[in-house]
Design a protein around this motif. Structure first.
Motif, PDB file in Angstrom:
ATOM      1  N   LEU A  19      30.245 182.416 -27.897  1.00 27.97           N
ATOM      2  CA  LEU A  19      30.984 181.261 -28.439  1.00 27.97           C
ATOM      3  C   LEU A  19      30.066 180.349 -29.259  1.00 27.97           C
ATOM      4  O   LEU A  19      30.363 180.021 -30.412  1.00 27.97           O
ATOM      5  CB  LEU A  19      31.623 180.498 -27.263  1.00 27.97           C
ATOM      6  N   MET A  41      33.610 183.944 -31.564  1.00 29.69           N
ATOM      7  CA  MET A  41      34.118 182.693 -30.964  1.00 29.69           C
ATOM      8  C   MET A  41      35.335 182.984 -30.090  1.00 29.69           C
ATOM      9  O   MET A  41      35.469 182.446 -28.985  1.00 29.69           O
ATOM     10  CB  MET A  41      34.532 181.703 -32.059  1.00 29.69           C
ATOM     11  N   GLY A  44      34.238 184.871 -27.036  1.00 28.94           N
ATOM     12  CA  GLY A  44      33.478 183.965 -26.175  1.00 28.94           C
ATOM     13  C   GLY A  44      34.382 183.008 -25.418  1.00 28.94           C
ATOM     14  O   GLY A  44      34.205 182.788 -24.216  1.00 28.94           O
ATOM     15  N   ALA A  45      35.364 182.428 -26.117  1.00 29.91           N
ATOM     16  CA  ALA A  45      36.277 181.475 -25.466  1.00 29.91           C
ATOM     17  C   ALA A  45      37.058 182.168 -24.349  1.00 29.91           C
ATOM     18  O   ALA A  45      37.176 181.644 -23.231  1.00 29.91           O
ATOM     19  CB  ALA A  45      37.227 180.876 -26.506  1.00 29.91           C
ATOM     20  N   GLN A  48      34.812 182.899 -21.377  1.00 31.30           N
ATOM     21  CA  GLN A  48      34.548 181.701 -20.569  1.00 31.30           C
ATOM     22  C   GLN A  48      35.730 181.364 -19.666  1.00 31.30           C
ATOM     23  O   GLN A  48      35.554 181.016 -18.502  1.00 31.30           O
ATOM     24  CB  GLN A  48      34.211 180.501 -21.464  1.00 31.30           C
ATOM     25  N   THR A  79      37.859 173.976 -22.274  1.00 30.98           N
ATOM     26  CA  THR A  79      37.910 175.385 -22.691  1.00 30.98           C
ATOM     27  C   THR A  79      39.288 175.762 -23.233  1.00 30.98           C
ATOM     28  O   THR A  79      39.401 176.547 -24.179  1.00 30.98           O
ATOM     29  CB  THR A  79      37.515 176.313 -21.517  1.00 30.98           C
ATOM     30  N   THR A  83      40.011 177.253 -26.871  1.00 25.95           N
ATOM     31  CA  THR A  83      40.781 178.500 -27.029  1.00 25.95           C
ATOM     32  C   THR A  83      41.960 178.308 -27.982  1.00 25.95           C
ATOM     33  O   THR A  83      42.231 179.165 -28.836  1.00 25.95           O
ATOM     34  CB  THR A  83      41.268 179.000 -25.646  1.00 25.95           C
ATOM     35  N   VAL A  86      40.535 178.167 -31.576  1.00 24.01           N
ATOM     36  CA  VAL A  86      40.121 179.450 -32.166  1.00 24.01           C
ATOM     37  C   VAL A  86      41.338 180.322 -32.506  1.00 24.01           C
ATOM     38  O   VAL A  86      41.333 181.022 -33.518  1.00 24.01           O
ATOM     39  CB  VAL A  86      39.095 180.246 -31.303  1.00 24.01           C
ATOM     40  N   ILE A 103      34.994 173.015 -32.154  1.00 24.63           N
ATOM     41  CA  ILE A 103      34.696 174.196 -31.325  1.00 24.63           C
ATOM     42  C   ILE A 103      33.224 174.150 -30.869  1.00 24.63           C
ATOM     43  O   ILE A 103      32.917 174.309 -29.682  1.00 24.63           O
ATOM     44  CB  ILE A 103      35.002 175.495 -32.106  1.00 24.63           C
ATOM     45  N   THR A 107      31.957 173.071 -27.040  1.00 21.52           N
ATOM     46  CA  THR A 107      31.155 174.053 -26.303  1.00 21.52           C
ATOM     47  C   THR A 107      29.907 173.377 -25.746  1.00 21.52           C
ATOM     48  O   THR A 107      29.568 173.524 -24.566  1.00 21.52           O
ATOM     49  CB  THR A 107      30.762 175.231 -27.212  1.00 21.52           C
TER      50      THR A 107
END
Ligand code: HEM
Length: 118
Positions: A19, A41, A44-45, A48, A79, A83, A86, A103, A107
């Protein structure tokens, strides 16, 4: 249960790297107004979200230690916002600079919450 927690924490760091790394490689392009949401990204989101929730479940079910529920609630909210951003802007070229900075900034905020709030 502890081995599962360790594996999930490692995957949680891989998601964080994806991310934040996805954001960092876009910084120059964002400065030129040409930034985009890259696949790293999105992955990654989602990583997480999934590893974070599984971590909470593992710690609770295994009775490993007391989770700070307020901290988890704040991290989850942040988060979810990341999300949504993105996914909403994943096909927009270029993506709005504010969304990309949000974003990256959110993070970083979650890293601060994770390590500074015990
Ligand atoms: C961008 C999103 C996220 C980032 C950057 C992030 C970052 C981190 C970091 C750096 C750690 C290690 C902290 C330490 O062990 O000192 C951590 C641990 C942890 N994270 Fe996250 N996290 C994110 C999302 C989430 C979410 C959505 C959840 C749960 C809903 C979550 C739950 C946890 C839990 C349970 C731990 C284990 C340590 C603890 O009990 O606080 N995280 N996270």
């Amino acid at each position: 249960m502890d081995i599962l927690r360790i594996i999930l924490v490692i995957l949680h760091f891989v998601g964080l790297a994806s991310l934040l790394g996805g954001f960092l490689v876009q910084v120059k392009a964002i400065g030129q107004g040409k930034g985009t949401v890259v696949r790293a990204m999105i992955d990654g989101a989602l990583t997480q979200l999934v590893t974070g929730l599984l971590l909470v479940a593992t710690i609770e079910i295994g009775d490993l230690y007391d989770v700070n529920n307020w901290k988890i609630a704040v991290k989850l909210l942040i988060t979810v916002v990341i999300t949504v951003l993105v996914f909403v802007y994943r096909k927009k070229v270029p993506a709005p600079s504010w969304a990309l900075w949000a974003i990256g900034g959110l993070t970083l905020a979650n890293i601060v919450v994770a390590v500074a709030w015990r």
